[in-house]
Design a protein around this motif. Structure first.
Motif, PDB file in Angstrom:
ATOM      1  N   TRP A  71       0.847  -1.184   0.000  1.00 34.33           N
ATOM      2  CA  TRP A  71       0.000   0.000   0.000  1.00 34.33           C
ATOM      3  C   TRP A  71       0.879   1.228   0.000  1.00 34.33           C
ATOM      4  O   TRP A  71       1.961   1.233   0.577  1.00 34.33           O
ATOM      5  CB  TRP A  71      -0.936  -0.030   1.202  1.00 34.33           C
ATOM      6  N   LEU A 129       1.055   5.664   0.247  1.00 32.70           N
ATOM      7  CA  LEU A 129       0.456   6.902   0.745  1.00 32.70           C
ATOM      8  C   LEU A 129       1.071   8.074  -0.015  1.00 32.70           C
ATOM      9  O   LEU A 129       2.295   8.177  -0.116  1.00 32.70           O
ATOM     10  CB  LEU A 129       0.742   7.070   2.236  1.00 32.70           C
ATOM     11  N   HIS A 142      -3.914  10.488   0.112  1.00 38.24           N
ATOM     12  CA  HIS A 142      -4.653   9.376  -0.491  1.00 38.24           C
ATOM     13  C   HIS A 142      -3.827   8.105  -0.342  1.00 38.24           C
ATOM     14  O   HIS A 142      -2.598   8.139  -0.415  1.00 38.24           O
ATOM     15  CB  HIS A 142      -4.934   9.649  -1.973  1.00 38.24           C
ATOM     16  N   VAL A 143      -4.526   7.000  -0.110  1.00 39.55           N
ATOM     17  CA  VAL A 143      -3.900   5.692   0.023  1.00 39.55           C
ATOM     18  C   VAL A 143      -4.416   4.804  -1.103  1.00 39.55           C
ATOM     19  O   VAL A 143      -5.607   4.818  -1.413  1.00 39.55           O
ATOM     20  CB  VAL A 143      -4.264   5.043   1.386  1.00 39.55           C
ATOM     21  N   ILE A 155      -5.508   1.979   7.002  1.00 36.76           N
ATOM     22  CA  ILE A 155      -5.968   3.308   6.589  1.00 36.76           C
ATOM     23  C   ILE A 155      -6.411   4.120   7.800  1.00 36.76           C
ATOM     24  O   ILE A 155      -6.116   5.316   7.893  1.00 36.76           O
ATOM     25  CB  ILE A 155      -7.074   3.188   5.523  1.00 36.76           C
ATOM     26  N   GLU A 156      -7.083   3.487   8.758  1.00 32.45           N
ATOM     27  CA  GLU A 156      -7.484   4.193   9.984  1.00 32.45           C
ATOM     28  C   GLU A 156      -6.254   4.660  10.770  1.00 32.45           C
ATOM     29  O   GLU A 156      -6.221   5.786  11.270  1.00 32.45           O
ATOM     30  CB  GLU A 156      -8.359   3.297  10.857  1.00 32.45           C
ATOM     31  N   ILE A 183      -3.310   5.336   9.528  1.00 31.27           N
ATOM     32  CA  ILE A 183      -2.724   6.442   8.760  1.00 31.27           C
ATOM     33  C   ILE A 183      -3.494   7.721   9.038  1.00 31.27           C
ATOM     34  O   ILE A 183      -2.903   8.777   9.300  1.00 31.27           O
ATOM     35  CB  ILE A 183      -2.705   6.113   7.250  1.00 31.27           C
ATOM     36  N   HIS A 184      -4.818   7.638   9.004  1.00 33.31           N
ATOM     37  CA  HIS A 184      -5.660   8.805   9.293  1.00 33.31           C
ATOM     38  C   HIS A 184      -5.352   9.356  10.688  1.00 33.31           C
ATOM     39  O   HIS A 184      -5.186  10.573  10.865  1.00 33.31           O
ATOM     40  CB  HIS A 184      -7.132   8.426   9.164  1.00 33.31           C
TER      41      HIS A 184
END
Length: 160
Positions: free
Chosen positions: A1, A3, A18-19, A108-109, A111-112
């Motif tokens: 993945w 980023l 964006h991922v 993703i969470e 990263i957020h």
């Protein structure tokens, strides 16, 4: 993945990201579009390295459509994109081992959450405060100066 992030070089704030599971032009285009949505304005310049995704026709056309001029580091000159390079080196350390995530949603969470921490709580050495605090203080000062100028102009215009 992968980023992709857009950093405001003045405030050091991550204003778009964006991922995706592929490192493509679409990844950086979506990060740029996210920055447009969040800031409601297009930057005058957009600095990046010389990755193929940043010299692709679709990316260059997008910048041109917003009146944004591309700026790129010279080959083998990562210090010319030092703000991004510094962010990613620290971000990877603070995010930790990504193999601990069992699902992409967890990644993703995380990263957020890490970006939110970076923007709102992490003290940035160059500005001595979190980026969002720096931006808010700058906006308050700018608004105060504009307001004072309007008041002064109104008073002088009315002969007071």
């Amino acid at each position: 993945w992968y980023l992709a992030t857009v950093i405001d070089v003045f405030t050091r704030e991550i204003v778009g990201w964006h991922v995706a599971n592929h490192h493509t032009t679409a990844l950086v285009i979506e990060a740029f579009k996210d920055a447009l949505r969040r800031t409601r304005t297009a930057p005058s310049h957009f600095h990046s390295d010389q990755g193929s995704e940043y010299v692709a026709g679709a990316y260059e056309s997008l910048l041109e459509s917003y009146g944004t001029k591309p700026s790129q580091s010279r080959k083998s000159s990562p210090w010319q994109n030092g703000i991004q390079e510094s962010f990613y080196s620290q971000f990877k350390l603070e995010l930790g081992d990504t193999r601990r995530f069992h699902h992409v949603g967890e990644l993703i969470e995380a990263i957020h959450q890490q970006i939110a921490y970076y923007n709102t709580r992490r003290i940035h050495s160059a500005i001595k405060m979190p980026p969002v605090t720096f931006r808010q203080r700058y906006e308050e000062r700018t608004l105060t100066v504009k307001f004072d100028s309007l008041i002064q102009h109104a008073l002088l215009g009315n002969g007071v």
